[in-house]
Design a protein around this motif. Sequence first.
Motif, short mmCIF file in Angstrom:
data_model
loop_
_atom_site.label_atom_id
_atom_site.label_comp_id
_atom_site.label_asym_id
_atom_site.label_seq_id
_atom_site.Cartn_x
_atom_site.Cartn_y
_atom_site.Cartn_z
N ILE A 186 51.18 -4.07 -8.11
CA ILE A 186 49.98 -3.89 -7.28
C ILE A 186 50.35 -3.29 -5.93
O ILE A 186 49.69 -2.36 -5.43
CB ILE A 186 49.27 -5.24 -7.11
CG1 ILE A 186 48.84 -5.79 -8.47
CG2 ILE A 186 48.06 -5.10 -6.20
CD1 ILE A 186 48.41 -7.24 -8.45
N VAL A 206 37.28 -5.36 -2.86
CA VAL A 206 37.93 -6.52 -3.48
C VAL A 206 36.92 -7.66 -3.56
O VAL A 206 36.42 -8.11 -2.53
CB VAL A 206 39.16 -6.98 -2.68
CG1 VAL A 206 39.91 -8.07 -3.45
CG2 VAL A 206 40.08 -5.82 -2.36
N TYR A 239 46.18 -9.71 -2.00
CA TYR A 239 45.45 -8.46 -2.15
C TYR A 239 45.14 -7.79 -0.81
O TYR A 239 45.49 -6.62 -0.59
CB TYR A 239 44.15 -8.68 -2.93
CG TYR A 239 44.29 -9.03 -4.38
CD1 TYR A 239 45.36 -8.60 -5.16
CD2 TYR A 239 43.32 -9.81 -5.01
CE1 TYR A 239 45.47 -8.93 -6.49
CE2 TYR A 239 43.41 -10.15 -6.36
CZ TYR A 239 44.50 -9.70 -7.10
OH TYR A 239 44.59 -10.03 -8.42
N TRP A 252 39.72 2.47 -4.23
CA TRP A 252 40.00 1.55 -5.33
C TRP A 252 38.93 0.47 -5.42
O TRP A 252 38.34 0.06 -4.41
CB TRP A 252 41.33 0.81 -5.11
CG TRP A 252 42.59 1.58 -5.36
CD1 TRP A 252 43.33 2.27 -4.44
CD2 TRP A 252 43.30 1.71 -6.60
NE1 TRP A 252 44.44 2.82 -5.01
CE2 TRP A 252 44.46 2.50 -6.34
CE3 TRP A 252 43.08 1.26 -7.90
CZ2 TRP A 252 45.38 2.82 -7.33
CZ3 TRP A 252 43.99 1.58 -8.89
CH2 TRP A 252 45.14 2.35 -8.61
N LEU A 290 39.27 -3.40 -7.07
CA LEU A 290 40.24 -4.32 -7.64
C LEU A 290 39.50 -5.39 -8.44
O LEU A 290 38.60 -6.05 -7.91
CB LEU A 290 41.09 -4.97 -6.55
CG LEU A 290 42.41 -5.60 -6.99
CD1 LEU A 290 43.37 -5.69 -5.82
CD2 LEU A 290 42.20 -6.99 -7.59
#
Length: 371
Positions: free
Chosen positions: A86, A102, A110, A149, A151
């Motif tokens: 990751i 997220v 994260y 992104w 996640l």
Amino acid sequence: MTDRATELREAGRDIISLSVGEPDFPTPAHVIDAAKAALDAGDTRYTPVTGTARLKRAAALHFQRDLGITADPASIIVTAGGKQAIFEAFAATVSPGDEVIVPSPWWVSYPQMVRFAGGSVVPLITHAHHGFRFDPADLEALITPSTQWLLLNSPGNPTGAVYPRKLLEGIGDVLRRHPQVLVLADDIYSPLIYSDEPHSSFAAVCPDLADRVLTVSGVSKSHAMTGFRIGVATGPAWLIEAMGRLQSNASGNPTSISQAAAAAAFEGPQDFLVQWRERFRIRRDLVVTAINAIPGLSTPQPDGAFYCFIDATPLMDRFGDDNALALHLLEHGVAVVAASAFGGKDGFRISFAADEAVLAEALRRIAEALS
């Protein structure tokens, strides 16, 4: 909290730690035997940076058999735990100004990884009364031209939330309208689901988006191999290559002995997981029942992983914040992790990866501490 609990134990205090996210079961015997055989064979040299050919083939078997993802061994990278995969993905792709969505509550590392790479974390807030899941429309409302992104972590840490196939299909519908968004699917807890619905992996549910998806897995949770530090990831060739270049300069290959053990884990029998899941299910039910019987505490029933994310909002007038509550419980002999560590608030996470008798005593101490 784990370190503080260790200090108290060394000082003679009786501390039960429910703060660590690792199975308490022994590593399967065939995995241990494979590690010993590798040592006896002198398999102690460098391997290819991104993993041995044998482990990549075994990982491809795992991705197909367990996650429904067809992966060419050439599109797989082996890392020192899923965490490294990751980190490398974000470090290789995220620049200042990029945004990473997220779902919150999230695993503690994260947001730190995103920030290290210079990106910004965009929280997608979830709630207990929705099973810590979100509506695809809520996701779409957060997407901007800077979104790099999304996640996904299912089953999730710290909530145990599982994203059903229908939700993943809805996420796919959203992402088809936003082709710049990549997806990182952290599926490390995929073998640990307690509902009747099997695990759904995003790349398998939305195969037309597979060239935008990095799927991360490993052996830490499924085979009680946390200390072996082996993760595997598969995704588009350009991303795997970029991650490999970074790994070449940052750490080199994962440990050769651990790679031999991980290959045996993927190749060998998987039937022990049936018993492990049933034990975890019993422990989950024990914890959920006991927590919901304690005034001021409540938790939904998690569908996967081995965590309960506990709400303690009614106790905040007494303690002020969840860190103070966690320290109070530690003084009464139980180590937990405050919800604020996971982007949540007013509660704490319990790991139920402990023997039933140990859990029962810990829950008794928690009830006593709050009485």
